[in-house]
Design a protein around this motif. Structure first.
Motif, PDB file in Angstrom:
ATOM      1  N   PRO A   1      93.294 -19.035   3.189  1.00  0.00           N
ATOM      2  CA  PRO A   1      94.244 -18.441   4.152  1.00  0.00           C
ATOM      3  C   PRO A   1      93.568 -17.847   5.381  1.00  0.00           C
ATOM      4  CG  PRO A   1      94.731 -17.750   1.900  1.00  0.00           C
ATOM      5  CD  PRO A   1      93.393 -18.425   1.863  1.00  0.00           C
TER       6      PRO A   1
ATOM      7  N   ALA B   1     100.192 -20.650   4.995  1.00  0.00           N
ATOM      8  CA  ALA B   1      99.431 -21.066   3.815  1.00  0.00           C
ATOM      9  C   ALA B   1     100.104 -22.207   3.071  1.00  0.00           C
ATOM     10  CB  ALA B   1      99.231 -19.873   2.883  1.00  0.00           C
ATOM     11  N   ALA B   2     101.428 -22.162   2.958  1.00  0.00           N
ATOM     12  CA  ALA B   2     102.143 -23.198   2.201  1.00  0.00           C
ATOM     13  C   ALA B   2     102.110 -24.547   2.893  1.00  0.00           C
ATOM     14  CB  ALA B   2     103.593 -22.771   1.974  1.00  0.00           C
ATOM     15  N   GLU B   3     101.846 -24.571   4.210  1.00  0.00           N
ATOM     16  CA  GLU B   3     101.842 -25.824   4.957  1.00  0.00           C
ATOM     17  C   GLU B   3     100.440 -26.346   5.226  1.00  0.00           C
ATOM     18  OE1 GLU B   3     104.131 -25.331   8.490  1.00  0.00           O
ATOM     19  OE2 GLU B   3     105.826 -24.390   7.460  1.00  0.00           O
ATOM     20  N   ARG B   4      99.427 -25.665   4.717  1.00  0.00           N
ATOM     21  CA  ARG B   4      98.055 -26.107   4.953  1.00  0.00           C
ATOM     22  C   ARG B   4      97.728 -27.309   4.062  1.00  0.00           C
ATOM     23  NH1 ARG B   4      94.013 -21.485   6.881  1.00  0.00           N
ATOM     24  NH2 ARG B   4      95.433 -20.449   8.322  1.00  0.00           N
TER      25      ARG B   4
ATOM     26  N   GLY C   1      96.662 -26.522   0.296  1.00  0.00           N
ATOM     27  CA  GLY C   1      97.766 -26.080  -0.555  1.00  0.00           C
ATOM     28  C   GLY C   1      98.737 -27.193  -0.871  1.00  0.00           C
ATOM     29  N   ARG C   2      99.010 -28.038   0.081  1.00  0.00           N
ATOM     30  CA  ARG C   2      99.923 -29.153  -0.149  1.00  0.00           C
ATOM     31  C   ARG C   2      99.305 -30.178  -1.092  1.00  0.00           C
ATOM     32  NH1 ARG C   2     101.243 -30.802   5.882  1.00  0.00           N
ATOM     33  NH2 ARG C   2     102.350 -32.515   4.837  1.00  0.00           N
TER      34      ARG C   2
ATOM     35  N   ALA D   1      99.534 -28.923  -4.578  1.00  0.00           N
ATOM     36  CA  ALA D   1     100.913 -29.060  -5.065  1.00  0.00           C
ATOM     37  C   ALA D   1     101.284 -30.504  -5.392  1.00  0.00           C
ATOM     38  CB  ALA D   1     101.889 -28.502  -4.028  1.00  0.00           C
TER      39      ALA D   1
ATOM     40  N   GLU E   1     101.254 -33.104  -3.120  1.00  0.00           N
ATOM     41  CA  GLU E   1     101.805 -33.835  -1.977  1.00  0.00           C
ATOM     42  C   GLU E   1     100.742 -34.753  -1.376  1.00  0.00           C
ATOM     43  OE1 GLU E   1     103.783 -32.899   2.431  1.00  0.00           O
ATOM     44  OE2 GLU E   1     103.489 -31.301   0.954  1.00  0.00           O
TER      45      GLU E   1
END
Length: 551
Positions: free
Chosen positions: A220, A235-238, A241-242, A245, A247
């Motif tokens: 982050p 952070a969720a769109e980096r 992180g993706r 998850a 993606e």
């Protein structure tokens, strides 16, 4: 460690005799056997075996046959089966893995000596006595054979494993070398997001993303921006992180760091699975595209500036040509020359428009969709193209009636239709026809532009919507063009949630089909920023017309 089990077993034998027959402990042969085993154990501990050839250690199990034979001879009348104690030296010899046939023969000979020597000493030479003592040697030989087979099998398996490990290490080193050589950052993470591997290029990009003055930083804290934005990516769109998850990323562009040292990267990510098919982590590939992006922007700026400068004199030329055509004193020949001049000037302006639209794509704000009637726009496009069709001797027909409501950018849709109709006329011969068909197809508003022109070769169909690409038949015909019109039309259709398709046959003609979602089918809303290029072109044209009028 190999000798100690035999000594412990002999100690248990002595403890057993304490209860079975204490007098047997005083027999000379039994005592001699125990002492011999103890001396052999001391030799195992005292002799520096590492300085001797490794086969010298096999002397120890051969000496063990002597100790076992003495103990067996001394306590034979009290305890039976003591000859089986020789299984310890037999296993030692056979387990060494050296010359198995010779070792089995040595074990057989040593076992026979162990059981027959006492008979020879006491003078019992009866054949049946010697035969009766063969059971123990046969059992020991069987153990030696089995142990030799197992040992050889184990050695072969060990050699195979070592070979596979060597190959695996070689491949790992080769892979590491390749990954450190390529100019692409590679990051491998496990299922929990922990770094498993990072090549040298990825480490360089990581250092670029560190905050100023920091040696290390958590994800982050890294300076990661969307290209063209100064706001840190949440952070969720980096990318990391993706990827954790699950993606998949396909060439998404980000900027790492800030200032002169910032780098623009294209990031892709894929998950990988282990041998059992379970998700084991993900691999991210980061390509530095800083120079490429800078070159593209420089090219677009140049094309935009060049197109803008070209349009002003072209607008003047067209305006004065139209004024001259109104002069009744002109001769027929002069008027014909003015028509040719105007037609070529309009063609040149269209090419400049396409270049300008391509160069400033994505540089304008969002465009809101408005309610349009595709059927009406098609009729207007046909009316605009009617004079050109008449001058070429081409019949221009319209089929279909009724409204086709769509939500979209009027300027963009009109440019698509004008481009399709002008292309159909341009590549058709005199005496042929061009038909515009409008209809509903489920949730789609459809417009088909059908011509009887030169057609497109099958190998060219897959690239006709690529910028600056023209079909081989078009090149052979000598008809001017830059290969931008269809590419821009295809992009505008996609940005409206629709698509542009083509079917064609050489010498028969082509059919271009534009599909746009009918209003109310769930595709209503603001266009992405990239669709604003046509509106930007129109505003640029209006500005140029104003400048020209003022001058």
């Amino acid at each position: 460690m190999s000798q100690l089990p035999l000594n412990l077993t002999l100690l248990l034998v002595a403890a057993t005799l304490v209860f079975a027959d204490p007098q047997a402990l005083t027999l000379p042969t039994f005592v001699a056997g125990q002492v011999a085993a103890l001396i052999i154990l001391l030799l195992c501990a005292a002799v520096p075996w590492g300085r001797l050839p490794d086969w010298w250690v096999l002397v120890i199990p051969l000496l063990d046959f002597v100790a076992v034979g003495l103990v067996r001879s001394g306590a034979a009348g009290v305890l039976s089966g003591l000859g089986l104690l020789a299984v310890f030296p037999v296993m030692w010899l056979a387990g060494a893995g050296r010359r198995p046939r010779l070792i089995v023969a040595v074990c057989a000979f040593a076992s026979l000596l162990m059981v027959w020597t006492p008979l020879l000493i006491i003078g019992d030479h009866a054949p049946h006595t010697f035969v009766a003592e063969l059971v123990v040697p046969l059992m020991l030989v069987s153990v030696a054979v089995a142990m030799s087979v197992l040992t050889l099998s184990g050695i072969a398996q060990q050699e195979r494993v070592e070979e596979l490990l060597a190959r695996s290490e070689t491949r790992q080193r080769l892979l590491d070398t390749v990954l450190d050589t390529v100019d692409v950052g590679v990051l491998v993470i496990d299922d929990s997001g922990t770094d498993v591997f990072m090549n040298s290029r990825q480490r360089q990009l990581y250092l670029t993303a560190l905050p100023p003055g920091a040696d290390r930083a958590t994800e982050p804290e890294l300076l990661i921006y969307r290209d063209g934005s100064d706001a840190l990516v949440p952070a969720a769109e980096r990318p990391l992180g993706r990827a954790i998850a699950g993606e998949e990323l396909n060439h998404e562009v980000f900027r790492l760091g800030r200032g002169p040292q910032a780098r623009t990267v294209s990031i892709s990510a894929r998950e990988f699975r282990d041998a059992a098919g379970t998700r084991a982590g993900a691999v991210l590939a980061c390509t530095d595209v800083t120079e490429v992006v800078a070159a593209v922007r420089a090219r677009d700026s140049f094309l935009a500036a060049m197109s803008h400068e070209f349009r002003t004199p072209l607008t003047s030329l067209l305006g004065y040509a139209e004024l001259l055509q109104e002069d009744e004193s002109l001769s027929a020949a002069a008027r014909s020359d003015l028509v040719v001049m105007s037609r070529n000037a309009r063609h040149l302006r269209k090419m400049v428009d396409d270049i300008l639209a391509a160069s400033i794509e994505g540089s304008s704000p969002d465009v809101q969709r408005t309610k349009l009637d595709l059927a009406r726009l098609v009729r207007q496009a046909a009316a605009s193209a009617a004079p050109d069709a008449e001058s070429r001797g081409i019949a221009l027909r319209i089929e279909g009636d009724g409204e086709l409501p769509v939500n979209g950018d009027k300027t963009g849709v009109v440019r698509v239709l004008d481009n399709l109709v002008s292309n159909a006329l341009k590549y058709s011969e005199s005496g042929s026809s061009v038909t515009l068909i409008t209809e509903r197809d489920g949730e789609w508003a459809v417009c088909r532009v059908q011509d009887e022109g030169i057609g497109i070769a099958p190998e060219d169909l897959k690239r006709i919507f690529t910028r600056f690409q023209r079909g081989s038949s078009a090149l052979r015909s000598g008809i001017p063009g830059m290969g931008l019109g269809l590419a821009l039309a295809h992009e505008v259709a996609a940005l409206h949630g629709g698509r542009l398709e083509c079917t064609s046959e050489i010498g028969v003609g082509s059919v271009f089909t534009l599909r746009l979602p009918l209003a109310g089918t769930g595709h209503d809303g603001p266009l992405p920023a990239a669709s604003a290029h046509v509106d930007a072109v129109e505003r640029s044209h209006a500005s140029e017309r104003a400048d020209d009028g003022a001058s």
